[in-house]
Each structure stands twice: as C-alpha cells, then as structure tokens.
Scaffold this active site. Structure first.
Site, mmCIF file in Angstrom:
data_model
loop_
_atom_site.group_PDB
_atom_site.id
_atom_site.type_symbol
_atom_site.label_atom_id
_atom_site.label_comp_id
_atom_site.label_asym_id
_atom_site.label_seq_id
_atom_site.Cartn_x
_atom_site.Cartn_y
_atom_site.Cartn_z
ATOM 1 N N ASP A 9 0.862 -1.193 0.000
ATOM 2 C CA ASP A 9 0.000 0.000 0.000
ATOM 3 C C ASP A 9 0.897 1.240 0.000
ATOM 4 O O ASP A 9 1.082 1.891 1.006
ATOM 5 C CB ASP A 9 -0.957 0.001 1.215
ATOM 6 N N HIS A 244 9.523 0.006 8.961
ATOM 7 C CA HIS A 244 8.500 -1.047 9.059
ATOM 8 C C HIS A 244 8.595 -2.018 7.878
ATOM 9 O O HIS A 244 8.922 -3.195 8.034
ATOM 10 C CB HIS A 244 7.095 -0.432 9.047
HETATM 11 O O1 RIB Z 1 2.184 -0.204 11.166
HETATM 12 C C1 RIB Z 1 3.083 0.038 10.141
HETATM 13 C C2 RIB Z 1 2.457 -0.240 8.800
HETATM 14 O O2 RIB Z 1 1.413 0.703 8.622
HETATM 15 C C3 RIB Z 1 3.389 -0.086 7.616
HETATM 16 O O3 RIB Z 1 3.114 -1.070 6.659
HETATM 17 C C4 RIB Z 1 3.075 1.292 7.096
HETATM 18 O O4 RIB Z 1 3.323 1.399 5.712
HETATM 19 C C5 RIB Z 1 1.625 1.483 7.462
HETATM 20 O O5 RIB Z 1 0.784 0.998 6.498
HETATM 21 CA CA CA Z 2 2.686 -0.434 4.352
#
Ligand code: RIB
Ligand code: CA
Length: 318
Positions: A9, A244
């Site tokens: 995303d 992340h």
């Molecule tokens: O919690 C972190 C996630 O949430 C990551 O994938 C970031 O891109 C958001 O979508």
């Molecule tokens: Ca993400």
C-alpha cells in the site's frame, strides 16, 4: 533464486521496501500487487508504476488488488495516513508518470497463478492489510501448503500497537484476513512492531542517496526525508524514521538477521482488544507452529543491507 511478490500500500516505507526488493540480488521481484491502507489502491498502484520506471525496473508487472477489507464494503483513507505519507503517499514528491500501465488481471488471481507456477520457490511479502492474501486463500485454500513463504509486516506481540494499545495498523484494516492467514497453516513470518520500531533511518543516510546525483537517489531522499521529518514530530524519541516495511523484505531475504519465536497465532476480531495478534492458548504445546514471530533484530544489519542495496540501485539508475 527465490521469486518474490510484493503486496503493498505504497506509502513511504512501502516505497523503501519496493526499492529494496527491486535491488536485492537475493531474490527476483516478479510482480507487485497494490492494496489499500496508506493510500487508496489506485494511488498506490500508480506510485509503484512510477517508482519502478524511475528505477529502470520496467519489466516488473503491477496488479490492482483489493480496495477494502474482506468483510467491509468500502475504505476511507485516514487523515493520519495523509499526514505521515503525504497526500500522494510518496511524501508530496512529484514523480514522472510511468509509461507502463497496470495489468488487467486482478492481483488476487495473479497471486494464485504464481503460487501454482512457483510453489515452494515463491515468497510473498505483504506490507499492507492482508486482504489480498485472505481472498487468495479463500479462493484457493491449497495455497497454504503450496507457497514457499509469506512474510507480513504487521502485528505486535511484545509491544503495544500503533493504532490502539493492542493493534498495529495493517492488522487493524482487516483483522479477519490476518486471522484467516495465521490459522490457515500457511508458513508465515510475522515482522511486527516488535522489530520494525528498532531499525531507524536518519537524514545522514538519505543524504548519501542524494549525493549519488541521480534522479532516483534525489527523489528517494526527498520522499524519505518527508517521513523522517514527520517522525520528528510524532515520535521524536526515534531520532529518525522506523523501517516497518523494509524489515519485512529483510526477513524474507536475510532471516538470520532476526530472532524468531515459533507460535500458532491468531487475531482477535471483536471485543476491546480487536486486532490483537496473539498466540493460540490451546495450541501452545503442539509441535511445528506455522508462524514465526520476529521478536528481536540485528538493526545494524537491516539498515546497512537496505542502504547498500538502495545506494547500488540509485547509482545504476539514470
Ligand atoms: O504499522 C506500520 C504499517 O502501517 C506499515 O506497513 C506502514 O506502511 C503502514 O501501512
Ligand atoms: Ca505499508
């Protein structure tokens, strides 16, 4: 060499994961499926197409995936997503529109087809809500046994969530899909906040990208600087931005960077702790759990491997 599909995303940290996956020599990126979350699905797919073209990776096909959760009728982007990732998902940075267009096949069907074709040689890295994977498992349950590995960025086992005391953002968008994935028996590596908040990128890192003097290096530095600057506001204790989604790519290609706890996992789908990712109590003594939860990480190795991969990619791009 392993074949890799990204289900993302895009999103600033997704964009870093995309460059990492496109540049690594440890796996071949064979396709990207877009989903909703940080942005609407269409915007995310457009971002992926633009980025791949900027990186000179125009042979990678891009598919449109789910537009909302499995048990929902629609998705409304949260205001906080626009604040963290910018209105366009890539830190308000203008990217040249790609010539290549998205594929006509739906992302879920592409995932199923790839599982049938590559089986154990296929790793799917999901860095958004797990809706595409949930839909694929519903349509083709054999996938659970046939796929090589699924790596998700999502969940929190040993630390609080980031949208509620229990819930991490990707899980919160579609807890039902994540539960289905965990309980399906699919081999899953969970890369949650337990580890993703530990690996941090700083302005000194992105400055090296900018100094490459290439369009990709400069644009990526601008995109990620936006994300670092917003984290100075929302999480100043980090002194940078968390990695992340790149951590999920790292776990797929370098699982040795992580300490993993084998566990049968589920997701709570109702009640005050909805979205909580937790071990299944009555399976605690059973052997061969299908989920490995990352609970510690060698952060230097993750940051260095990602930065070296991106720097080489930016040097090679125009
Ligand atoms: O919690 C972190 C996630 O949430 C990551 O994938 C970031 O891109 C958001 O979508
Ligand atoms: Ca993400």
């Amino acid at each position: 060499m392993k074949k890799m599909i990204l289900d993302i995303d895009t999103g600033v940290d997704d964009a870093m994961a995309l460059a990492y996956a496109a540049g690594t020599k440890e796996a071949e990126l064979i396709g990207v499926v877009g989903t909703y979350g940080n942005v609407y699905t269409e915007q995310g797919v457009e971002n992926v197409l633009n980025i791949l073209e900027m990186l000179g990776k125009t042979s990678v096909p891009v598919y449109l995936g789910a537009k909302h959760g499995m048990e929902k009728d629609s998705f409304d982007r949260l205001e906080v997503s626009a604040k963290i990732h910018g209105q366009n998902g890539v830190g308000e940075v203008d990217l040249t529109p790609a010539k290549r267009v998205k594929e006509t096949q739906h992302g879920v069907d592409y995932i199923i087809e790839a599982v049938k074709q590559y089986g154990k040689d296929l790793v799917i890295v999901a860095t958004g809500p797990m809706t595409n994977l949930g839909m694929a498992l519903k349509k083709y349950p054999e996938m659970a046994k046939e796929v090589g590995q699924i790596v998700i960025m999502g969940g929190a086992l040993t630390v609080p969530g980031n949208v509620s005391p229990f819930t991490e953002a990707n899980i919160s968008q579609d807890p039902e899909a994540a539960k289905l994935l965990f309980e399906s028996g699919t081999p899953v590596i969970m890369v949650g906040l337990d580890v993703t908040m530990r690996s941090v990128l700083r302005l000194s890192d992105t400055d090296r990208w900018r100094k490459k003097g290439t369009i990709a290096g400069e644009k990526y530095a601008d995109i990620v600087d936006y994300y670092i600057n917003i984290h100075d506001e929302i999480a100043p204790y980090l002194h940078g931005c968390p990695l992340h989604d790149p951590s999920a790519v790292a776990a797929a290609i370098h699982p040795e960077f992580f300490t993993m706890l084998p566990l049968f996992m589920t997701v709570e789908t109702e009640g005050p702790s909805v979205g909580r990712t937790i071990g299944i109590a009555d399976k605690i003594r059973e052997e061969n759990p299908n989920v490995k939860v990352c609970i510690n990480v060698d952060t230097n190795k993750v940051v260095n491997d990602m930065c070296q991969t991106l720097e080489a990619l930016f040097t090679d791009s125009k």
